[in-house]
Design an enzyme around this catalytic site. Sequence first.
Site, PDB file in Angstrom:
ATOM      1  N   ARG A 174      33.379 -85.859  42.503  1.00 44.40           N
ATOM      2  CA  ARG A 174      34.723 -86.792  42.424  1.00 44.40           C
ATOM      3  C   ARG A 174      34.019 -87.790  41.309  1.00 44.40           C
ATOM      4  NH1 ARG A 174      39.396 -84.927  43.016  1.00 44.40           N
ATOM      5  NH2 ARG A 174      39.188 -83.554  44.939  1.00 44.40           N
ATOM      6  N   ASP A 212      40.597 -79.860  30.293  1.00 45.70           N
ATOM      7  CA  ASP A 212      39.617 -80.681  30.530  1.00 45.70           C
ATOM      8  C   ASP A 212      37.755 -80.776  29.678  1.00 45.70           C
ATOM      9  OD1 ASP A 212      41.291 -81.608  32.390  1.00 45.70           O
ATOM     10  OD2 ASP A 212      40.432 -80.059  34.190  1.00 45.70           O
ATOM     11  N   HIS A 229      30.548 -80.948  39.366  1.00 44.85           N
ATOM     12  CA  HIS A 229      29.787 -81.855  39.233  1.00 44.85           C
ATOM     13  C   HIS A 229      30.660 -82.535  40.723  1.00 44.85           C
ATOM     14  CE1 HIS A 229      34.597 -82.924  38.316  1.00 44.85           C
ATOM     15  NE2 HIS A 229      34.345 -81.538  38.001  1.00 44.85           N
ATOM     16  N   GLU A 254      50.077 -83.847  38.536  1.00 46.97           N
ATOM     17  CA  GLU A 254      50.232 -83.816  37.564  1.00 46.97           C
ATOM     18  C   GLU A 254      50.131 -82.706  36.618  1.00 46.97           C
ATOM     19  OE1 GLU A 254      47.419 -83.883  37.704  1.00 46.97           O
ATOM     20  OE2 GLU A 254      46.524 -82.794  36.155  1.00 46.97           O
ATOM     21  N   ASP A 255      49.981 -81.665  36.575  1.00 43.81           N
ATOM     22  CA  ASP A 255      49.808 -80.150  36.190  1.00 43.81           C
ATOM     23  C   ASP A 255      51.204 -79.452  37.532  1.00 43.81           C
ATOM     24  OD1 ASP A 255      48.675 -80.360  38.297  1.00 43.81           O
ATOM     25  OD2 ASP A 255      46.963 -78.988  38.584  1.00 43.81           O
ATOM     26  N   MET A 267      33.231 -73.033  34.818  1.00 39.42           N
ATOM     27  CA  MET A 267      33.731 -74.852  35.404  1.00 39.42           C
ATOM     28  C   MET A 267      32.494 -75.900  35.747  1.00 39.42           C
ATOM     29  SD  MET A 267      35.709 -77.075  37.753  1.00 39.42           S
ATOM     30  CE  MET A 267      37.003 -77.854  37.628  1.00 39.42           C
ATOM     31  N   ASP A 283      35.670 -79.994  31.844  1.00 36.34           N
ATOM     32  CA  ASP A 283      34.005 -79.365  31.987  1.00 36.34           C
ATOM     33  C   ASP A 283      34.758 -77.614  32.158  1.00 36.34           C
ATOM     34  OD1 ASP A 283      36.294 -79.506  33.696  1.00 36.34           O
ATOM     35  OD2 ASP A 283      34.947 -81.019  35.185  1.00 36.34           O
ATOM     36  N   TRP A 326      43.911 -88.497  41.099  1.00 37.04           N
ATOM     37  CA  TRP A 326      43.278 -86.286  41.192  1.00 37.04           C
ATOM     38  C   TRP A 326      45.051 -85.792  41.660  1.00 37.04           C
ATOM     39  CZ3 TRP A 326      43.917 -82.543  44.217  1.00 37.04           C
ATOM     40  CH2 TRP A 326      43.244 -81.046  43.733  1.00 37.04           C
TER      41      TRP A 326
HETATM   42  C1  BGC Z   1      47.392 -80.078  43.257  1.00 37.15           C
HETATM   43  C2  BGC Z   1      46.841 -80.019  41.296  1.00 37.15           C
HETATM   44  C3  BGC Z   1      45.611 -78.769  41.443  1.00 37.15           C
HETATM   45  C4  BGC Z   1      45.196 -77.850  41.868  1.00 37.15           C
HETATM   46  C5  BGC Z   1      44.287 -77.379  41.889  1.00 37.15           C
HETATM   47  C6  BGC Z   1      46.998 -79.050  43.494  1.00 37.15           C
HETATM   48  O1  BGC Z   1      47.329 -78.933  45.052  1.00 37.15           O
HETATM   49  O2  BGC Z   1      48.040 -80.380  43.095  1.00 37.15           O
HETATM   50  O3  BGC Z   1      46.586 -81.074  40.551  1.00 37.15           O
HETATM   51  O4  BGC Z   1      45.636 -79.010  39.834  1.00 37.15           O
HETATM   52  O5  BGC Z   1      45.678 -78.490  43.473  1.00 37.15           O
HETATM   53  O6  BGC Z   1      42.874 -78.020  42.295  1.00 37.15           O
END
Ligand code: BGC
Length: 344
Positions: free
Chosen positions: A290, A193, A288, A258-259, A285, A195, A255
Amino acid sequence: MKEQLVAGMGALPGASLQKACRLLVIFCALHLLVTMVYYMAGRDLNIFQYFTENQQSQHDWKNASTTPAAELLACPETSPLLVGPLNVEFSKPVDLEETKKENPAVRDGGRHTPKDCRALQKVALIIPFRHRDEHLKYWLYYLHPILQRQQLDYGVYVINQDGEETFNRAKLLNVGFAEALKDYDYDCFVFSDVDLIPMDDRNIYKCYSQPRHLSVSMDKFGFRLPYNQYFGGVSALSKEQFQKINGFPNNYWGWGGEDDDIYNRITSRGMSLSRPDAIIGKCRMIHHNRDVKNEPNPQRFDRIAHTKETMNSDGLNSLSYEVVKTEKKPLYTIITVNIGLPKR
Ligand code: BGC
């Protein structure tokens, strides 16, 4: 005999004794000076390198060897240039022209190759991006010196989503993987990312035998993992590891999630996570609000629950996009891409 000697010395005139002492002191001082000069020259004066503000100082790049890469010895497993904990803060604005001057060994497009040894890995740094120019400046200011001290053969790729539609981080990362490979024979991909800045240069931006999660101790989460499966922020996968999971998902618009999907992909292919400890993995971080058009994705919970079924058909093998523009800037390559629209 002893008494005779003492008596003999006592017989020396006072002036001569003073002169002899002075000569002895001068001789000792000269000896010390010569020894120090040889010691410093032997250490290539490295000792002075690290004591400048924010540890931004560099190796003596201008005088670095120009031996062809193939003839160089492999870089050591642990770079001798590392300095450990870093002072990271975001109060002063960054001037990119200054940053370029401070990093003369970084070539156009944000490429760098160590001069004194053959890098162990060729690393592409991929940054998903839109409208975050100020954050990118801090990232470049902090990361270039760190990556050089880590003795990596690296390139920086900023993947800029064209238009104002909903943001899609993971798809931009897939694009970064594909585009970086057209540029150079990278064997490792660090996805970061824009930031997030590491607070310790021992957190090496390279690949390991298992996929690596690097941002394990973020200030935002009180310097700990928010949950064990967390894989957000900064991660590193080798080319093989990335291909083994069919890359990242293309269909997480907005948002979140995906991770977690990437984490599921990794474990479902029998791999595990590698991580630095909570001290070396500290990072900051940049605060900022959203981003517009990056609202939390309401479909994410459902998608995460079905990674195993979707990952074979959604990923690298279904990636489609159109490059709008590629620019090689002095400290990075920026690729503007049209990644399409979410399916309605
Ligand atoms: C989200 C992730 C995010 C994490 C921390 C989770 O609920 O699915 O994408 O990285 O929260 O913020």
